[in-house]
Design a protein around this motif. Structure first.
Motif, PDB file in Angstrom:
ATOM      1  N   ASP A  98     -21.010 -54.515 -20.917  1.00 51.62           N
ATOM      2  CA  ASP A  98     -20.794 -53.232 -20.256  1.00 51.62           C
ATOM      3  C   ASP A  98     -19.324 -53.082 -19.874  1.00 51.62           C
ATOM      4  OD1 ASP A  98     -23.507 -53.010 -20.502  1.00 51.62           O
ATOM      5  OD2 ASP A  98     -23.941 -53.281 -18.366  1.00 51.62           O
ATOM      6  N   VAL A  99     -18.833 -51.840 -19.937  1.00 55.32           N
ATOM      7  CA  VAL A  99     -17.426 -51.583 -19.648  1.00 55.32           C
ATOM      8  C   VAL A  99     -17.289 -50.385 -18.706  1.00 55.32           C
ATOM      9  CG1 VAL A  99     -16.597 -52.535 -21.831  1.00 55.32           C
ATOM     10  CG2 VAL A  99     -17.162 -50.096 -21.691  1.00 55.32           C
ATOM     11  N   TYR A 100     -16.098 -50.280 -18.135  1.00 55.01           N
ATOM     12  CA  TYR A 100     -15.735 -49.177 -17.264  1.00 55.01           C
ATOM     13  C   TYR A 100     -14.423 -48.606 -17.771  1.00 55.01           C
ATOM     14  CZ  TYR A 100     -14.093 -46.779 -13.014  1.00 55.01           C
ATOM     15  OH  TYR A 100     -13.619 -45.864 -12.120  1.00 55.01           O
ATOM     16  N   ALA A 101     -14.382 -47.291 -17.982  1.00 54.24           N
ATOM     17  CA  ALA A 101     -13.184 -46.620 -18.480  1.00 54.24           C
ATOM     18  C   ALA A 101     -12.682 -45.636 -17.434  1.00 54.24           C
ATOM     19  CB  ALA A 101     -13.495 -45.886 -19.782  1.00 54.24           C
ATOM     20  N   ARG A 102     -11.350 -45.435 -17.399  1.00 54.72           N
ATOM     21  CA  ARG A 102     -10.758 -44.590 -16.354  1.00 54.72           C
ATOM     22  C   ARG A 102      -9.730 -43.631 -16.970  1.00 54.72           C
ATOM     23  NH1 ARG A 102      -6.845 -44.214 -12.225  1.00 54.72           N
ATOM     24  NH2 ARG A 102      -7.608 -44.219 -10.070  1.00 54.72           N
ATOM     25  N   PRO A 103     -10.178 -42.576 -17.641  1.00 52.15           N
ATOM     26  CA  PRO A 103      -9.227 -41.593 -18.169  1.00 52.15           C
ATOM     27  C   PRO A 103      -8.439 -40.926 -17.047  1.00 52.15           C
ATOM     28  CG  PRO A 103     -11.484 -40.780 -18.338  1.00 52.15           C
ATOM     29  CD  PRO A 103     -11.575 -42.208 -17.923  1.00 52.15           C
ATOM     30  N   THR A 104      -7.130 -40.876 -17.199  1.00 51.96           N
ATOM     31  CA  THR A 104      -6.240 -40.378 -16.147  1.00 51.96           C
ATOM     32  C   THR A 104      -5.182 -39.467 -16.744  1.00 51.96           C
ATOM     33  OG1 THR A 104      -6.542 -42.439 -14.892  1.00 51.96           O
ATOM     34  CG2 THR A 104      -4.655 -41.058 -14.307  1.00 51.96           C
ATOM     35  N   VAL A 105      -4.979 -38.324 -16.108  1.00 52.26           N
ATOM     36  CA  VAL A 105      -3.919 -37.397 -16.494  1.00 52.26           C
ATOM     37  C   VAL A 105      -2.927 -37.321 -15.343  1.00 52.26           C
ATOM     38  CG1 VAL A 105      -3.363 -35.061 -17.261  1.00 52.26           C
ATOM     39  CG2 VAL A 105      -5.555 -36.077 -17.888  1.00 52.26           C
ATOM     40  N   ALA A 118       2.941 -28.807 -20.361  1.00 48.55           N
ATOM     41  CA  ALA A 118       2.116 -29.864 -20.939  1.00 48.55           C
ATOM     42  C   ALA A 118       2.955 -31.055 -21.385  1.00 48.55           C
ATOM     43  CB  ALA A 118       1.321 -29.301 -22.119  1.00 48.55           C
ATOM     44  N   GLU A 119       4.205 -30.770 -21.790  1.00 45.68           N
ATOM     45  CA  GLU A 119       5.086 -31.852 -22.242  1.00 45.68           C
ATOM     46  C   GLU A 119       5.533 -32.755 -21.091  1.00 45.68           C
ATOM     47  OE1 GLU A 119       5.438 -28.616 -23.209  1.00 45.68           O
ATOM     48  OE2 GLU A 119       4.444 -29.087 -25.118  1.00 45.68           O
ATOM     49  N   ASP A 120       5.389 -32.265 -19.873  1.00 43.17           N
ATOM     50  CA  ASP A 120       5.779 -33.051 -18.699  1.00 43.17           C
ATOM     51  C   ASP A 120       4.634 -33.927 -18.188  1.00 43.17           C
ATOM     52  OD1 ASP A 120       8.348 -31.844 -18.572  1.00 43.17           O
ATOM     53  OD2 ASP A 120       7.440 -30.085 -17.637  1.00 43.17           O
ATOM     54  N   CYS A 121       3.509 -33.904 -18.874  1.00 44.75           N
ATOM     55  CA  CYS A 121       2.313 -34.620 -18.424  1.00 44.75           C
ATOM     56  C   CYS A 121       2.010 -35.788 -19.349  1.00 44.75           C
ATOM     57  CB  CYS A 121       1.109 -33.679 -18.390  1.00 44.75           C
ATOM     58  SG  CYS A 121       1.346 -32.214 -17.363  1.00 44.75           S
ATOM     59  N   GLY A 122       1.250 -36.723 -18.846  1.00 44.12           N
ATOM     60  CA  GLY A 122       0.828 -37.862 -19.645  1.00 44.12           C
ATOM     61  C   GLY A 122      -0.653 -38.120 -19.502  1.00 44.12           C
ATOM     62  N   PHE A 123      -1.198 -38.904 -20.409  1.00 42.47           N
ATOM     63  CA  PHE A 123      -2.620 -39.261 -20.390  1.00 42.47           C
ATOM     64  C   PHE A 123      -2.764 -40.729 -20.761  1.00 42.47           C
ATOM     65  CE2 PHE A 123      -6.541 -39.741 -23.061  1.00 42.47           C
ATOM     66  CZ  PHE A 123      -7.457 -39.671 -22.023  1.00 42.47           C
ATOM     67  N   PHE A 124      -3.462 -41.470 -19.924  1.00 40.81           N
ATOM     68  CA  PHE A 124      -3.754 -42.857 -20.284  1.00 40.81           C
ATOM     69  C   PHE A 124      -5.208 -43.173 -19.994  1.00 40.81           C
ATOM     70  CE2 PHE A 124      -2.175 -43.234 -15.892  1.00 40.81           C
ATOM     71  CZ  PHE A 124      -3.134 -44.043 -15.297  1.00 40.81           C
ATOM     72  N   LEU A 125      -5.696 -44.205 -20.657  1.00 39.65           N
ATOM     73  CA  LEU A 125      -7.104 -44.564 -20.514  1.00 39.65           C
ATOM     74  C   LEU A 125      -7.260 -46.074 -20.692  1.00 39.65           C
ATOM     75  CD1 LEU A 125     -10.130 -42.701 -22.087  1.00 39.65           C
ATOM     76  CD2 LEU A 125     -10.039 -45.174 -22.039  1.00 39.65           C
ATOM     77  N   PRO A 126      -7.503 -46.797 -19.614  1.00 39.61           N
ATOM     78  CA  PRO A 126      -7.835 -48.223 -19.747  1.00 39.61           C
ATOM     79  C   PRO A 126      -9.353 -48.407 -19.830  1.00 39.61           C
ATOM     80  CG  PRO A 126      -7.436 -47.701 -17.456  1.00 39.61           C
ATOM     81  CD  PRO A 126      -7.299 -46.409 -18.214  1.00 39.61           C
TER      82      PRO A 126
END
Length: 310
Positions: A98-105, A118-126
């Motif tokens: 089982d895993v846990y994911a954390r999409p973040t903007v 939109a170009e000043d924003c980022g997106f990451f997901l661990p």
């Protein structure tokens, strides 16, 4: 709650990258003013199909977009983008549990978001390995915090913003310092709100109640799932104001959240709940919840999204 160990890779800036390469500048808005919103997703490993199934992906992405709208982070986000990132990262990490994911903007440039694009924003997901916490089986004790939950006129709790969690951090630090496993916060009116990561349910005399959405709580997806599953058993949930003393007089208290799943509460402020052991309604709800999350291709509720074959 479950401990989350650092993975080798993360989705960052449009691709799977080494964990240590996911960086932002110290003078970015996400550092200076916690300008980010996030979600938490559970993925349940299905050994027979050799893949994960993620729970309520569309609902989580919808709530992420709603949070972005309120805090004015001007970046589009789509279900397809999140599922693609999840799939590519999970395939590279190869976790078979089982895993846990954390999409973040987050916002990197644009003071207070003014003039940002939109170009000043980022997106990451661990994605983290996330075994079931012992407290889910054994239960945990809670302290009613001296810190109050923020309300909609200050830092709206329905927005899953990083900045909101400093309030919850203070409450949890207070609780753990005093030997409790979690904190229950009251809202500014002195009624029950939520914990640092979960909705609160109380059962007394066969009747179940949970704070209403206007009590200063997150619009929890797991809360809604718990209400749905309880209704299937014929147990209706009252969504209403919940008083602090109801916690002390309850036959059962349990928490519902993505990371804590369905967790029994066995004591509050030094008073026993349910004889210091999880109650029968909580156990039944746990079984129904885990069964729904582990249906795999046999999912009939529409909760699950399949991950890549491993």
């Amino acid at each position: 709650m479950s401990d989350l160990s650092t993975p080798e890779r993360i989705w960052f800036d449009g691709a799977v990258r080494p964990w240590q390469d996911a960086r932002v500048h110290v003078w970015s808005e996400v550092v200076l003013r916690a300008a980010s919103v996030f979600e938490g997703l559970r993925g349940y490993w299905n050994e027979a199909e050799s893949r994960h199934y993620f729970v309520h992906v569309e609902d989580h992405v919808r709530r992420l977009a709603e949070s972005m709208r309120v805090v004015r982070i001007p970046r589009p986000i789509q279900v397809e983008e999140v599922t693609r990132a999840l799939g590519e990262l999970v395939a590279r990490l190869g976790y078979r549990q089982d895993v846990y994911a954390r999409p973040t903007v987050y916002l990197e440039q644009g003071k207070y978001t003014v003039g940002g694009s939109a170009e000043d924003c980022g997106f990451f997901l661990p994605v983290f390995e996330s075994a079931r916490a012992d407290s889910i089986e054994q239960g945990l004790t809670c302290q009613v915090s001296s810190w109050r939950r923020s309300d909609d006129s200050t830092a709206p709790p329905r927005v899953k913003a990083a900045a909101n969690y400093y309030n919850l951090r203070l409450a949890r630090l207070e609780a753990t310092t005093h030997g409790y496993g979690e904190a229950i916060l009251l809202n500014p009116e002195g009624r029950v709100a939520e914990t640092g990561g979960a909705s609160v349910f109380v059962m007394r005399g066969g009747r179940v109640a949970t704070p209403r959405l206007t009590s200063g709580i997150l619009e929890s997806i797991t809360r809604r799932s718990a209400i749905e599953l309880l209704a299937e058993t014929g147990t209706e949930v009252e969504e209403r104001d919940v008083e602090r003393t109801e916690l002390y007089l309850a036959d059962e208290v349990f928490l519902a959240g993505t990371l804590c799943e369905i967790t029994p509460v066995t004591g509050i402020d030094g008073l026993d709940v349910g004889g210091r052991k999880p109650g029968p309604l909580t156990r039944e709800l746990q079984e129904r919840y885990y069964d729904a999350c582990r249906q795999g291709k046999d999912d009939t509720r529409g909760w699950l999204t399949a991950g890549p074959m491993l």
